[in-house]
Scaffold this motif. Structure first.
Motif, PDB file in Angstrom:
ATOM      1  N   ILE A  51       0.837  -1.203   0.000  1.00  0.00           N
ATOM      2  CA  ILE A  51       0.000   0.000   0.000  1.00  0.00           C
ATOM      3  C   ILE A  51       0.873   1.256   0.000  1.00  0.00           C
ATOM      4  CG2 ILE A  51      -1.699   1.335   1.316  1.00  0.00           C
ATOM      5  CD1 ILE A  51      -2.798  -1.394   2.349  1.00  0.00           C
ATOM      6  N   VAL A  52       1.903   1.263   0.828  1.00  0.00           N
ATOM      7  CA  VAL A  52       2.806   2.424   0.902  1.00  0.00           C
ATOM      8  C   VAL A  52       3.537   2.613  -0.426  1.00  0.00           C
ATOM      9  CG1 VAL A  52       4.894   3.327   2.009  1.00  0.00           C
ATOM     10  CG2 VAL A  52       3.044   2.380   3.402  1.00  0.00           C
ATOM     11  N   LEU A  53       4.018   1.529  -1.035  1.00  0.00           N
ATOM     12  CA  LEU A  53       4.693   1.631  -2.327  1.00  0.00           C
ATOM     13  C   LEU A  53       3.752   2.215  -3.380  1.00  0.00           C
ATOM     14  CD1 LEU A  53       7.211   1.068  -4.091  1.00  0.00           C
ATOM     15  CD2 LEU A  53       6.202  -1.178  -4.573  1.00  0.00           C
ATOM     16  N   CYS A  54       2.499   1.780  -3.366  1.00  0.00           N
ATOM     17  CA  CYS A  54       1.514   2.308  -4.328  1.00  0.00           C
ATOM     18  C   CYS A  54       1.280   3.799  -4.129  1.00  0.00           C
ATOM     19  CB  CYS A  54       0.193   1.547  -4.200  1.00  0.00           C
ATOM     20  SG  CYS A  54       0.292  -0.145  -4.790  1.00  0.00           S
ATOM     21  N   LEU A  55       1.202   4.241  -2.898  1.00  0.00           N
ATOM     22  CA  LEU A  55       1.008   5.669  -2.624  1.00  0.00           C
ATOM     23  C   LEU A  55       2.226   6.471  -3.060  1.00  0.00           C
ATOM     24  CD1 LEU A  55      -0.736   7.954  -1.392  1.00  0.00           C
ATOM     25  CD2 LEU A  55       0.467   7.534   0.761  1.00  0.00           C
ATOM     26  N   LYS A  56       3.412   6.017  -2.682  1.00  0.00           N
ATOM     27  CA  LYS A  56       4.635   6.745  -3.021  1.00  0.00           C
ATOM     28  C   LYS A  56       4.822   6.894  -4.522  1.00  0.00           C
ATOM     29  CE  LYS A  56       7.529   5.813   0.994  1.00  0.00           C
ATOM     30  NZ  LYS A  56       8.736   5.107   1.486  1.00  0.00           N
ATOM     31  N   ASN A  57       4.311   5.930  -5.279  1.00  0.00           N
ATOM     32  CA  ASN A  57       4.478   5.955  -6.723  1.00  0.00           C
ATOM     33  C   ASN A  57       3.220   6.432  -7.447  1.00  0.00           C
ATOM     34  OD1 ASN A  57       7.265   4.848  -7.373  1.00  0.00           O
ATOM     35  ND2 ASN A  57       6.502   3.483  -5.794  1.00  0.00           N
ATOM     36  N   HIS A  58       2.324   7.055  -6.693  1.00  0.00           N
ATOM     37  CA  HIS A  58       1.123   7.697  -7.250  1.00  0.00           C
ATOM     38  C   HIS A  58       0.210   6.728  -7.997  1.00  0.00           C
ATOM     39  CE1 HIS A  58       3.137  11.337  -6.040  1.00  0.00           C
ATOM     40  NE2 HIS A  58       4.168  10.994  -6.776  1.00  0.00           N
ATOM     41  N   LEU A  59       0.258   5.467  -7.623  1.00  0.00           N
ATOM     42  CA  LEU A  59      -0.652   4.487  -8.196  1.00  0.00           C
ATOM     43  C   LEU A  59      -2.025   4.609  -7.542  1.00  0.00           C
ATOM     44  CD1 LEU A  59      -0.867   2.212 -10.210  1.00  0.00           C
ATOM     45  CD2 LEU A  59      -0.001   0.655  -8.475  1.00  0.00           C
ATOM     46  N   ILE A  60      -2.025   5.041  -6.292  1.00  0.00           N
ATOM     47  CA  ILE A  60      -3.261   5.354  -5.579  1.00  0.00           C
ATOM     48  C   ILE A  60      -3.123   6.749  -4.985  1.00  0.00           C
ATOM     49  CG2 ILE A  60      -3.911   2.965  -5.049  1.00  0.00           C
ATOM     50  CD1 ILE A  60      -2.744   3.373  -2.224  1.00  0.00           C
ATOM     51  N   ASN A  61      -4.253   7.391  -4.754  1.00  0.00           N
ATOM     52  CA  ASN A  61      -4.223   8.716  -4.126  1.00  0.00           C
ATOM     53  C   ASN A  61      -4.406   8.565  -2.612  1.00  0.00           C
ATOM     54  OD1 ASN A  61      -6.970   8.217  -3.759  1.00  0.00           O
ATOM     55  ND2 ASN A  61      -7.596   9.566  -5.422  1.00  0.00           N
ATOM     56  N   GLN A  62      -4.480   9.675  -1.919  1.00  0.00           N
ATOM     57  CA  GLN A  62      -4.604   9.645  -0.461  1.00  0.00           C
ATOM     58  C   GLN A  62      -5.890   8.927  -0.033  1.00  0.00           C
ATOM     59  OE1 GLN A  62      -2.151  10.605   1.599  1.00  0.00           O
ATOM     60  NE2 GLN A  62      -3.327   9.836   3.326  1.00  0.00           N
ATOM     61  N   TRP A  63      -6.978   9.159  -0.765  1.00  0.00           N
ATOM     62  CA  TRP A  63      -8.234   8.485  -0.427  1.00  0.00           C
ATOM     63  C   TRP A  63      -8.071   6.966  -0.563  1.00  0.00           C
ATOM     64  CZ3 TRP A  63     -11.422   4.926  -2.498  1.00  0.00           C
ATOM     65  CH2 TRP A  63     -12.630   4.710  -1.828  1.00  0.00           C
ATOM     66  N   GLY A  64      -7.451   6.524  -1.669  1.00  0.00           N
ATOM     67  CA  GLY A  64      -7.223   5.094  -1.879  1.00  0.00           C
ATOM     68  C   GLY A  64      -6.334   4.508  -0.805  1.00  0.00           C
ATOM     69  N   TYR A  65      -5.327   5.264  -0.415  1.00  0.00           N
ATOM     70  CA  TYR A  65      -4.426   4.824   0.658  1.00  0.00           C
ATOM     71  C   TYR A  65      -5.203   4.611   1.951  1.00  0.00           C
ATOM     72  CZ  TYR A  65      -0.753   5.074   4.191  1.00  0.00           C
ATOM     73  OH  TYR A  65       0.063   4.821   5.266  1.00  0.00           O
ATOM     74  N   ARG A  68      -6.758  -4.639  -9.331  1.00  0.00           N
ATOM     75  CA  ARG A  68      -6.534  -4.809 -10.771  1.00  0.00           C
ATOM     76  C   ARG A  68      -5.560  -3.745 -11.286  1.00  0.00           C
ATOM     77  NH1 ARG A  68     -12.192  -5.542 -10.702  1.00  0.00           N
ATOM     78  NH2 ARG A  68     -12.688  -7.747 -10.838  1.00  0.00           N
ATOM     79  N   LYS A  69      -5.748  -2.530 -10.819  1.00  0.00           N
ATOM     80  CA  LYS A  69      -4.870  -1.429 -11.221  1.00  0.00           C
ATOM     81  C   LYS A  69      -3.428  -1.704 -10.794  1.00  0.00           C
ATOM     82  CE  LYS A  69      -4.515   3.597 -10.806  1.00  0.00           C
ATOM     83  NZ  LYS A  69      -5.118   4.801 -10.213  1.00  0.00           N
ATOM     84  N   VAL A  70      -3.256  -2.195  -9.573  1.00  0.00           N
ATOM     85  CA  VAL A  70      -1.926  -2.516  -9.052  1.00  0.00           C
ATOM     86  C   VAL A  70      -1.296  -3.649  -9.865  1.00  0.00           C
ATOM     87  CG1 VAL A  70      -0.702  -3.495  -7.060  1.00  0.00           C
ATOM     88  CG2 VAL A  70      -2.386  -1.674  -6.724  1.00  0.00           C
ATOM     89  N   LEU A  71      -2.050  -4.701 -10.118  1.00  0.00           N
ATOM     90  CA  LEU A  71      -1.504  -5.828 -10.883  1.00  0.00           C
ATOM     91  C   LEU A  71      -1.121  -5.407 -12.297  1.00  0.00           C
ATOM     92  CD1 LEU A  71      -3.804  -8.759  -9.744  1.00  0.00           C
ATOM     93  CD2 LEU A  71      -1.398  -8.384  -9.142  1.00  0.00           C
ATOM     94  N   THR A  72      -1.939  -4.574 -12.918  1.00  0.00           N
ATOM     95  CA  THR A  72      -1.634  -4.093 -14.263  1.00  0.00           C
ATOM     96  C   THR A  72      -0.364  -3.242 -14.253  1.00  0.00           C
ATOM     97  OG1 THR A  72      -3.961  -4.127 -14.891  1.00  0.00           O
ATOM     98  CG2 THR A  72      -2.499  -2.724 -16.202  1.00  0.00           C
TER      99      THR A  72
END
Length: 156
Positions: A104-118, A143-147
């Motif tokens: 989850i932290v990696l996804c946030l740091k790399n803008h794959l998810i926004n603050q709400w998603g985090y 799905r977004k993360v896997l892609t």
């Protein structure tokens, strides 16, 4: 932190891509920017072969990018990339499962998810019983993360 597998080779390669000339300072220049599983075995900067779980690291000063194995990134940056790979395998096997803290932290740091998603993922990561809407959102994010992390990994 003890010297790991081919540690001197890793150290030499990282120092060559860093502005710093000493190991302690050079280590602080690097961050994990992505992970992926290679289709074919690759060779780490430490010269270990084969590696499948690849971590993409970036030097924040020189902008150099390097790919290393998950064992080296753990020894080099102290990041438990094995936990990120475990989360990816879990959601690949069952899209309804949750990501773990590290992923989850990696996804946030790399803008794959926004603050709400985090915040959503943090709030629901331990919940087994989600509403239909929450489950749908979790599956969309998974799905977004896997892609993003498939085929050569997440790039920033």
């Amino acid at each position: 932190m003890g010297d790991g597998f081919n540690f001197e080779n890793l150290k030499t390669a990282i120092l060559a891509l860093s502005r710093a000339t000493d190991w302690a300072t050079a280590r602080r220049e690097w961050v994990l920017t992505g992970v992926y599983e290679a289709d074919q075995p690759e060779t780490c900067l430490c010269e270990h072969f084969p590696i499948i779980e690849i971590c993409v690291i970036k030097n924040t000063i020189t902008q150099a990018v390097a790919e290393v194995g998950n064992v080296c990134v753990k020894r080099f940056l102290g990041i438990r990339s094995d936990l990120i790979f475990a989360a990816l395998k879990r959601i690949r096997k069952d899209i309804t499962k949750s990501l773990n803290e590290d992923a989850i932290v990696l996804c946030l740091k790399n803008h794959l998810i926004n603050q709400w998603g985090y915040e959503f993922l943090q709030d629901t990561k331990r919940k087994r019983s989600l509403s239909e809407r929450q489950m749908s959102k979790r599956m969309d994010i998974n799905r977004k993360v896997l892609t993003a992390m498939a085929h050569r990994g997440l790039r920033t």
